[in-house]
Design an enzyme around this catalytic site. Structure first.
Site, short mmCIF file in Angstrom:
data_model
loop_
_atom_site.label_atom_id
_atom_site.label_comp_id
_atom_site.label_asym_id
_atom_site.label_seq_id
_atom_site.Cartn_x
_atom_site.Cartn_y
_atom_site.Cartn_z
N ARG A 1 -0.83 -9.38 15.91
CA ARG A 1 -2.27 -9.24 15.63
C ARG A 1 -3.08 -10.34 16.31
NH1 ARG A 1 -1.81 -6.27 10.43
NH2 ARG A 1 -3.85 -5.85 9.56
N ARG B 1 -8.20 5.44 0.86
CA ARG B 1 -6.75 5.29 0.95
C ARG B 1 -6.16 4.90 -0.41
NH1 ARG B 1 -4.65 1.75 6.02
NH2 ARG B 1 -5.20 -0.08 4.81
N ARG C 1 -5.57 -0.51 -2.55
CA ARG C 1 -5.27 -1.88 -2.15
C ARG C 1 -6.48 -2.77 -2.38
NH1 ARG C 1 -2.70 -1.63 3.83
NH2 ARG C 1 -4.04 -3.46 4.01
N ARG D 1 -12.24 -7.55 7.60
CA ARG D 1 -11.03 -7.17 8.36
C ARG D 1 -11.39 -6.61 9.73
NH1 ARG D 1 -8.33 -3.18 4.45
NH2 ARG D 1 -6.58 -3.14 5.88
#
Ligand code: AMP
Length: 215
Positions: free
Chosen positions: A88, A127, A160, A171
């Protein structure tokens, strides 16, 4: 087949990696999943990583490179692996090359899922993940048969902590600043292949299988 799946949060890396595991019988190595397991088990590493993860920041390169180095040495990686969420950062990419050289191996391909970043907030906020077996769902695009219940093991589906809207923004910024430059890095060394990540899950899988077939 030694491959990396690249793409912003919500691009579908985990979904595609899980399908590739079924196709090829090689393991999915998700650093996010390994870190979440460490947090759940309250290991020293998990306790250190939690604050970074909850805020949407990256855990230090040293920690993630360490867990990937250990993971790649396990027997089940001998026929290949699918890295999901790693590397990343550019230093992680360099370290990965070094780790693989040390193991007498190299990457075969880096597949980048190209997505329209405006759609990612909806993908991420919808999600859900099974608390027990970590299987992923989406309340709109891939709903479970019974609301909030895992199709596979009957476990409870949870959101999450870092899939809430404030953290998502952070993010995304982290992705653009630190991870997006990896596309150029892998383009320059000839490993990068891109797929249209906005297509259906089946179609994205088809595009990836075509790429793998061609190499
Ligand atoms: P993911 O499940 O891949 O979205 O990862 C969730 C979180 O785990 C990230 O927001 C980071 O805090 C941490 N994480 C996962 N992979 C890495 C990585 N390669 N480098 C640094 N932090 C990571």
């Amino acid at each position: 087949m030694n491959m990396v799946l690249l793409g912003p949060p919500g691009a579908g890396k985990g979904t595609q990696a899980a399908r590739l595991v079924e196709n090829f019988g090689i393991p999915q190595i998700s650093t996010g999943e390994m870190l979440r397991a460490a947090v759940r088990e309250s290991t020293p590493m998990g306790l250190r990583a939690k604050a970074f993860m909850d805020s949407g920041a990256l855990v230090t390169d040293e920690v993630v490179v360490g867990i990937v180095r250990e993971r790649l040495q396990l027997e089940d990686c001998s026929n290949g692996f699918i890295l999901d969420g790693f590397p990343r950062t550019l230093p992680q990419a360099d370290s990965l090359t070094g780790v693989l050289v040390g193991l007498g191996r190299k990457l075969d391909v880096v597949v980048s899922l190209q997505v329209d970043t405006d759609s990612l907030v909806e993908r991420l906020t919808g999600r859900r993940t099974c608390r027990d077996c970590s299987l992923g769902f989406h309340i709109r695009f891939d709903p479970p048969a019974v609301a909030n219940v895992c199709n596979s093991c009957g476990g409870e589906l949870v959101q999450r902590e870092d899939d809430k809207e404030d953290t998502i923004r952070n993010r995304m910024e982290v992705y653009h600043m630190q991870t997006a430059p990896l596309e150029d890095y892998y383009r320059k060394n000839g490993l990068l292949k891109t797929v249209d990540g906005m297509a259906s899950i089946d179609s994205v899988q088809g595009q990836i299988l075509d790429i793998l077939q061609a190499i």
